[in-house]
Design a protein around this motif. Sequence first.
Motif, PDB file in Angstrom:
ATOM      1  N   LEU B  67       0.860  -1.186   0.000  1.00  0.00           N
ATOM      2  CA  LEU B  67       0.000   0.000   0.000  1.00  0.00           C
ATOM      3  C   LEU B  67       0.891   1.228   0.000  1.00  0.00           C
ATOM      4  CD1 LEU B  67      -2.584   1.535   0.088  1.00  0.00           C
ATOM      5  CD2 LEU B  67      -2.704   1.181   2.530  1.00  0.00           C
ATOM      6  N   VAL B 153       1.986  -1.744   7.098  1.00  0.00           N
ATOM      7  CA  VAL B 153       1.781  -0.337   7.411  1.00  0.00           C
ATOM      8  C   VAL B 153       3.101   0.405   7.564  1.00  0.00           C
ATOM      9  CG1 VAL B 153      -0.458  -0.562   8.450  1.00  0.00           C
ATOM     10  CG2 VAL B 153       1.549  -0.953   9.820  1.00  0.00           C
ATOM     11  N   LEU B 327     -15.478  17.272   0.854  1.00  0.00           N
ATOM     12  CA  LEU B 327     -14.637  16.536   1.793  1.00  0.00           C
ATOM     13  C   LEU B 327     -15.452  15.522   2.594  1.00  0.00           C
ATOM     14  CD1 LEU B 327     -11.978  19.036   3.078  1.00  0.00           C
ATOM     15  CD2 LEU B 327     -11.680  17.024   1.666  1.00  0.00           C
ATOM     16  N   LEU B 330     -15.872  12.656   0.183  1.00  0.00           N
ATOM     17  CA  LEU B 330     -14.635  11.898   0.025  1.00  0.00           C
ATOM     18  C   LEU B 330     -14.357  11.078   1.279  1.00  0.00           C
ATOM     19  CD1 LEU B 330     -12.193  11.435  -1.852  1.00  0.00           C
ATOM     20  CD2 LEU B 330     -11.039  13.292  -0.665  1.00  0.00           C
ATOM     21  N   GLY B 331     -14.507  11.718   2.440  1.00  0.00           N
ATOM     22  CA  GLY B 331     -14.276  11.017   3.701  1.00  0.00           C
ATOM     23  C   GLY B 331     -15.222   9.830   3.844  1.00  0.00           C
ATOM     24  N   PHE B 334     -14.157   6.901   1.688  1.00  0.00           N
ATOM     25  CA  PHE B 334     -13.095   6.097   2.299  1.00  0.00           C
ATOM     26  C   PHE B 334     -13.691   5.088   3.274  1.00  0.00           C
ATOM     27  CE2 PHE B 334     -10.022   9.385   1.029  1.00  0.00           C
ATOM     28  CZ  PHE B 334      -8.880   8.640   0.828  1.00  0.00           C
ATOM     29  N   ILE B 335     -14.578   5.601   4.135  1.00  0.00           N
ATOM     30  CA  ILE B 335     -15.098   4.755   5.211  1.00  0.00           C
ATOM     31  C   ILE B 335     -16.022   3.684   4.642  1.00  0.00           C
ATOM     32  CG2 ILE B 335     -16.523   4.759   7.288  1.00  0.00           C
ATOM     33  CD1 ILE B 335     -15.508   7.694   7.708  1.00  0.00           C
ATOM     34  N   THR B 338     -14.305   0.909   2.443  1.00  0.00           N
ATOM     35  CA  THR B 338     -13.523  -0.091   3.173  1.00  0.00           C
ATOM     36  C   THR B 338     -14.431  -0.979   4.010  1.00  0.00           C
ATOM     37  OG1 THR B 338     -13.108   1.638   4.783  1.00  0.00           O
ATOM     38  CG2 THR B 338     -11.327   1.111   3.299  1.00  0.00           C
ATOM     39  N   LEU B 339     -15.537  -0.408   4.510  1.00  0.00           N
ATOM     40  CA  LEU B 339     -16.409  -1.222   5.356  1.00  0.00           C
ATOM     41  C   LEU B 339     -17.307  -2.142   4.533  1.00  0.00           C
ATOM     42  CD1 LEU B 339     -17.686   1.088   8.232  1.00  0.00           C
ATOM     43  CD2 LEU B 339     -16.100  -0.824   8.379  1.00  0.00           C
TER      44      LEU B 339
ATOM     45  N   ILE C 259      -4.002   1.547  13.066  1.00  0.00           N
ATOM     46  CA  ILE C 259      -3.416   2.662  12.340  1.00  0.00           C
ATOM     47  C   ILE C 259      -4.443   3.771  12.281  1.00  0.00           C
ATOM     48  CG2 ILE C 259      -2.197   3.274  10.224  1.00  0.00           C
ATOM     49  CD1 ILE C 259      -1.192   0.768  11.576  1.00  0.00           C
ATOM     50  N   MET C 261      -5.253   7.189  11.283  1.00  0.00           N
ATOM     51  CA  MET C 261      -4.796   8.374  10.565  1.00  0.00           C
ATOM     52  C   MET C 261      -5.542   9.617  11.039  1.00  0.00           C
ATOM     53  SD  MET C 261      -2.376   7.353   8.684  1.00  0.00           S
ATOM     54  CE  MET C 261      -1.979   8.417   7.320  1.00  0.00           C
ATOM     55  N   LEU C 315     -16.490   2.187  13.938  1.00  0.00           N
ATOM     56  CA  LEU C 315     -15.706   2.021  12.716  1.00  0.00           C
ATOM     57  C   LEU C 315     -14.591   0.994  12.876  1.00  0.00           C
ATOM     58  CD1 LEU C 315     -15.055   2.998   9.873  1.00  0.00           C
ATOM     59  CD2 LEU C 315     -13.728   4.853  10.859  1.00  0.00           C
ATOM     60  N   LEU C 319     -12.758  -3.422  11.533  1.00  0.00           N
ATOM     61  CA  LEU C 319     -11.592  -3.495  10.662  1.00  0.00           C
ATOM     62  C   LEU C 319     -10.382  -4.097  11.356  1.00  0.00           C
ATOM     63  CD1 LEU C 319     -12.006   0.013   9.043  1.00  0.00           C
ATOM     64  CD2 LEU C 319     -12.337  -2.167   7.904  1.00  0.00           C
ATOM     65  N   PRO C 323      -5.083  -3.880   8.741  1.00  0.00           N
ATOM     66  CA  PRO C 323      -4.444  -2.588   9.030  1.00  0.00           C
ATOM     67  C   PRO C 323      -4.520  -1.609   7.863  1.00  0.00           C
ATOM     68  CG  PRO C 323      -2.819  -4.351   8.855  1.00  0.00           C
ATOM     69  CD  PRO C 323      -4.158  -4.997   8.900  1.00  0.00           C
ATOM     70  N   LEU C 324      -4.381  -2.088   6.646  1.00  0.00           N
ATOM     71  CA  LEU C 324      -4.381  -1.155   5.525  1.00  0.00           C
ATOM     72  C   LEU C 324      -5.759  -0.539   5.322  1.00  0.00           C
ATOM     73  CD1 LEU C 324      -2.048  -3.040   3.047  1.00  0.00           C
ATOM     74  CD2 LEU C 324      -1.496  -1.320   4.741  1.00  0.00           C
ATOM     75  N   GLU C 325      -6.810  -1.364   5.523  1.00  0.00           N
ATOM     76  CA  GLU C 325      -8.172  -0.831   5.407  1.00  0.00           C
ATOM     77  C   GLU C 325      -8.451   0.161   6.536  1.00  0.00           C
ATOM     78  OE1 GLU C 325      -7.480  -3.893   4.650  1.00  0.00           O
ATOM     79  OE2 GLU C 325      -8.598  -4.492   2.872  1.00  0.00           O
ATOM     80  N   LEU C 327      -6.315   2.028   7.925  1.00  0.00           N
ATOM     81  CA  LEU C 327      -5.608   3.248   7.551  1.00  0.00           C
ATOM     82  C   LEU C 327      -6.478   4.108   6.633  1.00  0.00           C
ATOM     83  CD1 LEU C 327      -1.908   3.136   6.405  1.00  0.00           C
ATOM     84  CD2 LEU C 327      -3.534   4.613   5.311  1.00  0.00           C
ATOM     85  N   LEU C 328      -7.069   3.472   5.625  1.00  0.00           N
ATOM     86  CA  LEU C 328      -7.865   4.236   4.662  1.00  0.00           C
ATOM     87  C   LEU C 328      -9.125   4.798   5.299  1.00  0.00           C
ATOM     88  CD1 LEU C 328      -7.528   2.014   1.488  1.00  0.00           C
ATOM     89  CD2 LEU C 328      -6.375   4.158   2.013  1.00  0.00           C
ATOM     90  N   ALA C 329      -9.805   3.960   6.086  1.00  0.00           N
ATOM     91  CA  ALA C 329     -11.065   4.411   6.687  1.00  0.00           C
ATOM     92  C   ALA C 329     -10.804   5.562   7.644  1.00  0.00           C
ATOM     93  CB  ALA C 329     -11.745   3.256   7.411  1.00  0.00           C
ATOM     94  N   TRP C 331      -8.356   7.634   7.556  1.00  0.00           N
ATOM     95  CA  TRP C 331      -7.991   8.825   6.779  1.00  0.00           C
ATOM     96  C   TRP C 331      -9.259   9.553   6.331  1.00  0.00           C
ATOM     97  CZ3 TRP C 331      -3.883  11.752   5.686  1.00  0.00           C
ATOM     98  CH2 TRP C 331      -4.024  12.681   4.651  1.00  0.00           C
ATOM     99  N   GLY C 332     -10.231   8.752   5.856  1.00  0.00           N
ATOM    100  CA  GLY C 332     -11.511   9.332   5.470  1.00  0.00           C
ATOM    101  C   GLY C 332     -12.146  10.053   6.647  1.00  0.00           C
ATOM    102  N   LEU C 333     -12.078   9.408   7.804  1.00  0.00           N
ATOM    103  CA  LEU C 333     -12.622  10.001   9.017  1.00  0.00           C
ATOM    104  C   LEU C 333     -11.948  11.333   9.315  1.00  0.00           C
ATOM    105  CD1 LEU C 333     -14.501   9.398  11.434  1.00  0.00           C
ATOM    106  CD2 LEU C 333     -12.490   8.547  12.607  1.00  0.00           C
ATOM    107  N   LEU C 335     -10.694  13.418   7.242  1.00  0.00           N
ATOM    108  CA  LEU C 335     -11.232  14.449   6.336  1.00  0.00           C
ATOM    109  C   LEU C 335     -12.566  14.974   6.850  1.00  0.00           C
ATOM    110  CD1 LEU C 335     -10.498  12.946   2.797  1.00  0.00           C
ATOM    111  CD2 LEU C 335      -9.193  14.650   4.058  1.00  0.00           C
TER     112      LEU C 335
END
Lengths: 248, 372, 524
Positions: B67, B153, B327, B330-331, B334-335, B338-339, C259, C261, C315, C319, C323-325, C327-329, C331-333, C335
């Motif tokens: 990643l 990571v 934003l 976009l945020g 992401f959430i 992934t979920l 992780i 972010m 959240l 997950l 760990p990589l997911e 990280l992304l989630a 990060w979105g949070l 924002l």
Amino acid sequence: MSEGDTLLYLDGVTVTFDGFRALNALSLVLEQGEMRAVIGPNGAGKTTMMDVITGKTRPDTGKVMFGKDTDLTRLDEPAIASLGIGRKFQKPTVFEPHTVWDNLLLALAGDRAPRFTLFARQTADEKRRIEQILETTRLTDVRHRAAADLSHGQKQWLEIGMLLAQEPQLLLVDEPVAGMTDAETEQTAVLLREINRTRSVVVVEHDMAFVRALDVKVTVLNEGSVLAEGPIDLVSDDPKVIEVYLGR
Amino acid sequence: MKLDRAAILTIVLVFGAALVMAALNQMTPPASAMHVPTYVIALAGKYLCFAMLALAVDLVWGFAGILSLGHAAFFALGGYAMGMYLMRQIGDRGVYGNPNLPDFMVFLGWKQLPWYWHGFEWFGFAMLMVVLVPGVLAAVFGWLAFRSRVTGVYLSIITQALTYALLLAFFRNDMGFGGNNGMTDFKAILGFNIQADSTRSALLVISALFLCGQFLLARFVVGSRFGKILIAVRDTESRTRFLGYRPESYKLVVWVLSAVMAGIGGALYVPQVGIINPSEFAPGNSIEAVIWVAVGGRGTLVGAILGAILVNFGKTWFTSVLPELWLYALGAMFILVTLFLPRGVVGLFRRRSRLEPEPEVPAASAAQEVTG
Amino acid sequence: MLRLLALLLLLLCGPLVAHADDPLAELASGSFDTVRQGVEDLAQSGNPNAAKILSALQNGQLYYLPDHTLLIQADDGSYANAITGKAVSDDDAEARSVRINNSIRSVLDAALGSLRLFDPNPSVRLNAAGAVFDAHQPAAIPALDRALAKETDSAVKTRMQQARAAAVLSDPGAAQDARLAAVPVLRARGDEAARGVLASVADQPGPVGAAAKAAVASIDRVLQLWSLAQSVYYGISLGSVLLLAAAGLAITFGVMGVINMAHGEMVMLGAYTTFVVQQVMHAYVPSLYGGSLLVAIPMAFLVAGLIGVVIERSLIRWLYGRPLETLLATWGLSLVLQQVVRSLFGADNRNVTTPDWMSGATQLGGLTLTWNRTYIILFAFLVMAALMAALRYTPLGLRMRAVTQNRRMAAAMGIRTPWIDALTFGLGSGVAGIAGVALSQIDNVSPNLGQGYIIDSFMVVVFGGVGNLWGTTLGALTLGIVNKFLEPIAGAVLGKIVVLVLLILFVQRNPRGMFPLKGRAVEA
């Protein structure tokens, strides 16, 4: 036997993790073409011994020689694998997204460099060898299935098949029959003996019935060093062994 | 190499759409209902460049499990190499009219061109640098990282630190890359006026060509025995070692290839947006590229392209209609992805394929991977 | 004839001799040399008007008539006799200004300085002695001697002795013994100014030059030590900021392996909590405003901690093991959280005030310690100590360690692992919130506050060795100090880049940090 026939030679190997001695001056000699069973209670150092031989763990002290003059402690895992030492893990680890066929294809002895594999095409010879191994491991019917979809026993067999495809001189097999049915266990013993006709094998196993069925020289490990060594009947009568392992 | 329907469809759609848009822009009068305005052409070209970045990210993340949170750095480096060529093309048409020095150097009171700017007046040399600079940086970084088995990571964090360090460096005026303002006010590319509609249309078609080329190259790599080993490395790295493979070599090859692909994307991006500045190195950009891939479908090359175009189209729409909500969107993306959408949009349409990842990892073992 | 000549000479020289005796007459001259002499003479004459006249000269308000009468021009342009103070009605054409050059100017400074040495106010005398020291004109020696004889204040006396030593040393004509004796006085003073005086004579031949050279070297060593100590202080200060930012992460990432972010945003929320607390206290209990930070600390812990628990429950728990997911989630949070704060408080910086007891600085030898930095250093260590104690001695800490070491076993023993997860994450987030209170004192409180710290924080935790609070502490301090030592060499930005590159290289060599946890778990 003369020294030239020694395939694997461990002498005074010690490995410590944070003060805990996983291996304590372990010494072991394996002859060319021999099959050896290694038993011992949990934490006796069986898996660590495998790690040392395959280069996953570096020993603090001690010698690990393969053949006449290859010092395994100086090599990393891929180099040791390329020398002809194959390893089967306790938990079957196959490449789950790939088909059985591809798993074997990747394991086949051959050039491992990216510049080769990038352009490699499957040859008729490779096809023949894979088919042969599929036959031996009875996986021909499932050859196009993803490894993830195999049963537990089938995965164990696939992993043994991958070991065969590597064409190693020495196979290290960690608990090959864990979780297998009795019938599968029996077949596995037959398979290992068959393999042993052309290659040396070290089997780590808990299952005493299985070890008995193999009928080979047994090494008992305890607290990181060799407690006893000899035929299974002799070893199982040894009071020290009974105390630490069989007695419990 | 056999192409499946999705791949053919992707190529036809990408290339066909680009060609049609360019043709409509060139052949219809601006008043016509069929006319495609030039800003749309530039926008579409930008999306295609982002798709190249997404493809690059997907190649390492989807197929090798790396990643990268710093891929925009390679994109930006390629962009800077192209930007340097375009700056040299300005010649004496700059504000200061200095035939040898770009405006910002005159402004800084520099007397001569820094040594590393030499050669960029030749298109061929600049294009070589577009490939070499990201490639060499990736090779050095990857060689160090993969050899010492930095994974997961940890690797992600240091890739982010890498792009952050580059961001800070490129902000400096004395680096000689225009500092804060970067490079802009380009006039010509290969002698063609860079603002002209025809140039824009041509750039769009060229971007489409490169994207399709990269797509085919990525498919070739992924479909080869190399690609199968790569997936094996992604899922069970240690097992491949015991089979005699060197995962670090495999990762390095795909990592460098991916960096070069991103660099080419960046190089095509700069003439179409008309500016390159250090903000392209911002860590947020790299992470956004990852979400394009996640939305489209990690581990599917079509998904990467689709995701990049979808998300960026959404961004364009949101920022013009509801800028303050972008934003949040976009945020949330992401959430939610992934979920609830681990296989992305493509995963919705496709039954499980053997190339796709296995996201379910037992909690205990993965926790060990991190804390152990 | 000879006599006649002699008489003529006498007549010619007469006025000159007379001038040499009368400094006022010397000042009334167009020659720089004569004026300079006049300034020196006047300063030593004890004339009660000396200070007034010399000040006027310094301000360009001293004039003279052709008959050598000195005039002082007032601000309104009128003239007065310099001695009598009587107004003089004269044409501008007649009065000429006494012109000065740089050489006179420095003599003038010293002269004025030595005149103020007799001021009744000790603090004026102290400043005067300082001024005389800075000028270190040999001409000031007699005045200093007279002043020293009368001086009673010991601080002023020391300063005068230093000034005298500087003047003696700077006088090539002074006796060698006296000059040699002056060297240790200046060395004892030991600052940049003393070093400058010593250095100016260090290349002179003979024992004085040698002694001065040795003294310069000795002062340099001391000054170097102080500047080293100052750099270390700055380094520790930066390190403590990094430590605060990373402390919470050492729990969520280091202990739990999550992780996060959005960690930086927890810091940012802590800073905004401080802002809100200050606003509320200002409005309702202005008398307690000075303690607003002390109120903000627990508030920030609660706000960030509660949000942390909510994040974990809604959240992160879905997950675990990815760990990589994660990280992304997260990060979105991050924002989303930034945008929420931007919508609520605006995108501009918010003004968080620094209480009086945290402003200003103190001098410790050659060290300058600003109070806010010093308090933040202390606070960072306090937070770390509290965190370690909480993990070690509280029941919650025991359960946390149990869960991270062996989740299944802990669950089997009846520990409610999901709640422990949530509370651990809440603890880490709360600590991040506390960090926000401290950072609001030295950084801009804006929605982007947290972003600036996230990469650094992760680097600190990874550098120190994941899961090791001591490692985090040492890692943060090391990074802070290295950064501050690189800054003078490479500049602030380049220094930071160098540190980042070094860190990247370090992590690649030692992927598990400075103090890796050992054991079989690592090998597995």
